[in-house]
Design an enzyme around this catalytic site. Structure first.
Site, PDB file in Angstrom:
ATOM      1  N   ASP A  93       0.860  -1.186   0.000  1.00 53.54           N
ATOM      2  CA  ASP A  93       0.000   0.000   0.000  1.00 53.54           C
ATOM      3  C   ASP A  93       0.894   1.234   0.000  1.00 53.54           C
ATOM      4  OD1 ASP A  93       0.980   0.237   2.549  1.00 53.54           O
ATOM      5  OD2 ASP A  93      -0.927  -0.153   3.549  1.00 53.54           O
ATOM      6  N   ASP A 279      -8.059  -7.447   0.301  1.00 54.84           N
ATOM      7  CA  ASP A 279      -7.164  -7.664   1.439  1.00 54.84           C
ATOM      8  C   ASP A 279      -7.952  -7.290   2.685  1.00 54.84           C
ATOM      9  OD1 ASP A 279      -6.824  -4.613   1.027  1.00 54.84           O
ATOM     10  OD2 ASP A 279      -5.869  -4.993   2.956  1.00 54.84           O
ATOM     11  N   CYS A 317     -13.295 -28.378   6.765  1.00 57.26           N
ATOM     12  CA  CYS A 317     -11.997 -27.760   6.464  1.00 57.26           C
ATOM     13  C   CYS A 317     -10.896 -28.805   6.502  1.00 57.26           C
ATOM     14  CB  CYS A 317     -11.719 -26.646   7.471  1.00 57.26           C
ATOM     15  SG  CYS A 317     -10.141 -25.819   7.221  1.00 57.26           S
ATOM     16  N   CYS A 319      -7.555 -27.927   6.683  1.00 52.70           N
ATOM     17  CA  CYS A 319      -6.301 -27.299   7.111  1.00 52.70           C
ATOM     18  C   CYS A 319      -5.649 -28.119   8.227  1.00 52.70           C
ATOM     19  CB  CYS A 319      -6.534 -25.852   7.554  1.00 52.70           C
ATOM     20  SG  CYS A 319      -7.162 -25.661   9.238  1.00 52.70           S
ATOM     21  N   CYS A 322      -7.543 -28.082  11.593  1.00 52.98           N
ATOM     22  CA  CYS A 322      -8.756 -28.912  11.634  1.00 52.98           C
ATOM     23  C   CYS A 322      -8.439 -30.392  11.506  1.00 52.98           C
ATOM     24  CB  CYS A 322      -9.733 -28.461  10.545  1.00 52.98           C
ATOM     25  SG  CYS A 322     -10.467 -26.840  10.912  1.00 52.98           S
ATOM     26  N   HIS A 348      -6.073 -21.609  10.375  1.00 52.42           N
ATOM     27  CA  HIS A 348      -7.429 -22.014   9.982  1.00 52.42           C
ATOM     28  C   HIS A 348      -8.168 -20.877   9.280  1.00 52.42           C
ATOM     29  CE1 HIS A 348     -11.443 -23.408   9.686  1.00 52.42           C
ATOM     30  NE2 HIS A 348     -11.824 -22.281  10.260  1.00 52.42           N
TER      31      HIS A 348
END
Lengths: 387, 387
Positions: A93, A279, A317, A319, A322, A348
């Site tokens: 930015d 974002d 999920c 991930c 999880c 997660h």
């Protein structure tokens, strides 16, 4: 010399766009979500964690990196990618948003923004030219122009005045980058000759100001266009309307980036309105505070109801968090103050966000986006599992 | 019913022992270092990080787990392994060391130790029987007896008195475990029928007290034997002497565990004196404070000399941190207060410790341990790279 940036629109479905853009550090599939790596690191994550979660691009904050460790030091290391060890695309930015947030510690005029560092009180000047130079030294793949960020609500007059200043600043940023590319601006120490630059559309919630801002920004000409000045307190329906009206006016052949937004529902709703890039600190910040996003709604892991819950955060999920841990264990780690709680929760939440983007892209590709959107909002509308 | 624990001594070299022990959750090669996972998590690490670093077994602190989330809750989840999602061996301490560290918040007599929780001030009683029950519910693969931990220096009389009490407590712990195994102690809710139990040799720095403690502890009979009451402030040479004298008296056919030690040099020196197992917070705690162990000595990443150092923490290390990041970046993350600094530093320090253990085992296996030891101490003796 032009940038190494190209964007291809692959297909569209019910207003949603599937595309990809190429940068000197790789290709990004859109719609894309960019995890926020404020100080050159996505909080609580190692780079390989966010790669695993599916991130193709991260965001770095120019304000923070300029103050510490300094863009000069980073340029001497070969630029931000090499300094932080992240070989994939980075967007930076302009630093403006952080400076404007400093309230009493900053003063804004046509030249730019004078501000005092939150670290040591030292005085700095951020101008369209200086942010362009700093970002050139950081060597991000996408640099942003300096824009003025208005608080909400603002009068039409204030919004018009601010939008017009942002246009003048955008033109100065573009001129500076062109001078850097051509060599007319010497000794800047740019580290990424293929750096692209995005303009930012302002204009508050006033449709005709947004339209004028689009026209003037596109007239200057950038590799991509962002919509700024939203998610600042306006009603959600109004935000969606402004996003839709503004995105519709932007040229098809360039990516559209909605800055600083939002919830999972916001991502789906704004993709439906033609946005390609997002974002937001929400998934990372909320994770550190124990709030987890799931396919069935949000949950707060501190809640006593999870004390003996052997199930995963989100049964849908895949991930690491999880796959490996129960809600009971995550609650224990959080209450025990273990920093691993922040890491597991962040992994997660980012996985959930990035998986949502992947499912969005798949749905557009299969031309089932509208069905996906309806189903997603139905499950996400169970906003809290804890209520 | 006996425990599922067996120990095999594979070979010896210049006093160092190569071996392995089997537990219900897998086999551990010795000499072994156990990362400390106080609250069911090695600080700043995810389980897969410590697996990757080479950990085969971790240590859990009974005091902390008993207070939060509670051994009852953990037993209802199926035991500590299932609760925390770590399928490999776990050793738990007795909780005594933490209780004795509470100073004014505890009172010790023959029955055990009465103490107030550091969390909420609630009153608790830790006895040989209760720590055995708690550890049975936690279901660690190796439980430790309750022993009395003396401060250093202590008089011979105090050390003798304390050692004798520890023997009586050890006998009570053993009896309780045998009763749990046989079913004579009902409703304890043990979660690991194959749990082993180690005795602890005390006696301060007095050789004949250590000898008497060894005899009495071995007479009771345990699956393994620990040496406690060292690394409490005594001179390092004296510690090595006590370790050597004590280890020599212990039976060859059982693992020997030196509790709470130490530096990388301590590990090598104590392996040379016949020790098989270690635990210590040094690599993890120091990592969070920015002190890194390397093949060339220690360095403090905060030091200004690393601000523009593009090299890895340790050029000989193959951990993720050293493969991916420079000293300059790690220094930036540390100074910026990013929790990722703690994670990356801890991953490196644990990798260094566990790699040192692997090199020790390789050297014993090749019968080159003495050469390894000389070379290791020569490089480690460059104690600080920052001085």
């Amino acid at each position: 010399m032009s940038s190494g940036f190209t964007f291809s629109l692959v297909s569209t479905d019910c207003g949603a766009r599937l595309g990809e853009f190429r940068t000197p550090h790789g290709t990004v599939q859109t719609p894309a979500f960019m995890p926020v790596g404020t100080q050159g690191s996505v909080k609580a994550m190692r780079h390989r964690d966010i790669e695993e979660a599916g991130a193709q691009i991260i965001l770095g904050n120019t304000y923070h990196l300029y103050l510490r460790p300094g863009d000069g030091l980073i340029a001497r290391r070969g630029g931000l990618h090499r300094f932080i060890g992240w070989p994939h695309p980075i967007l930076t930015d302009s630093g403006g948003y952080q400076v404007f947030s400093l309230a009493e510690r900053r003063k804004i005029d046509e030249q730019g923004a004078e501000f005092r560092s939150h670290l040591d009180g030292s005085l700095h000047l951020l101008t369209p030219e200086s942010t362009t130079d700093i970002q050139a030294r950081l060597g991000s793949d996408i640099a942003m122009v300096l824009d003025e960020c208005l608080a909400y609500p603002a009068t039409r007059e204030a919004a018009a005045h601010s939008m017009e200043r942002s246009i003048r600043w955008a033109a100065r940023c573009r001129k500076r980058l062109i001078d850097i590319r051509s060599g007319a601006a010497r000794d800047v120490g740019a580290t990424n000759p293929g750096q692209a630059q995005f303009g930012i559309v302002q204009g508050g919630v006033f449709q005709e100001l947004r339209a004028a801002s689009v026209d003037a920004t596109v007239e200057i000409g950038f590799e991509g266009y962002a919509i700024g000045g939203l998610s600042v307190g306006e009603p959600i329906g109004l935000m969606y309307t402004v996003v839709g009206d503004t995105a519709r006016r932007l040229p098809d052949g360039h990516p559209r980036y909605l800055m600083g937004t939002g919830t999972p529902e916001d991502l789906v709703e704004c993709v439906a309105r033609g946005i390609d890039m997002f974002d937001c600190v929400l998934p990372t910040r909320n994770a550190r505070n124990g709030q987890l996003f799931t396919s069935q709604g949000r949950l707060n892991i501190k809640n006593a109801r999870y004390a003996e819950d052997d199930g995963p955060v989100d049964p849908e999920c895949r991930c690491y968090t999880c796959r490996t841990h129960s809600r009971a264990y995550l609650r224990h780690l959080y209450l025990a103050g273990e920093m691993t709680a922040g890491a597991l929760n962040t992994l997660h939440n980012l996985s959930f966000y990035l998986d949502t983007m992947r499912r969005i892209r798949d749905a557009i590709s299969l031309r089932t986006f509208d069905t996906f959107r309806q189903e997603f909002l139905r499950s996400a509308s169970r906003l809290s599992l804890d209520s």
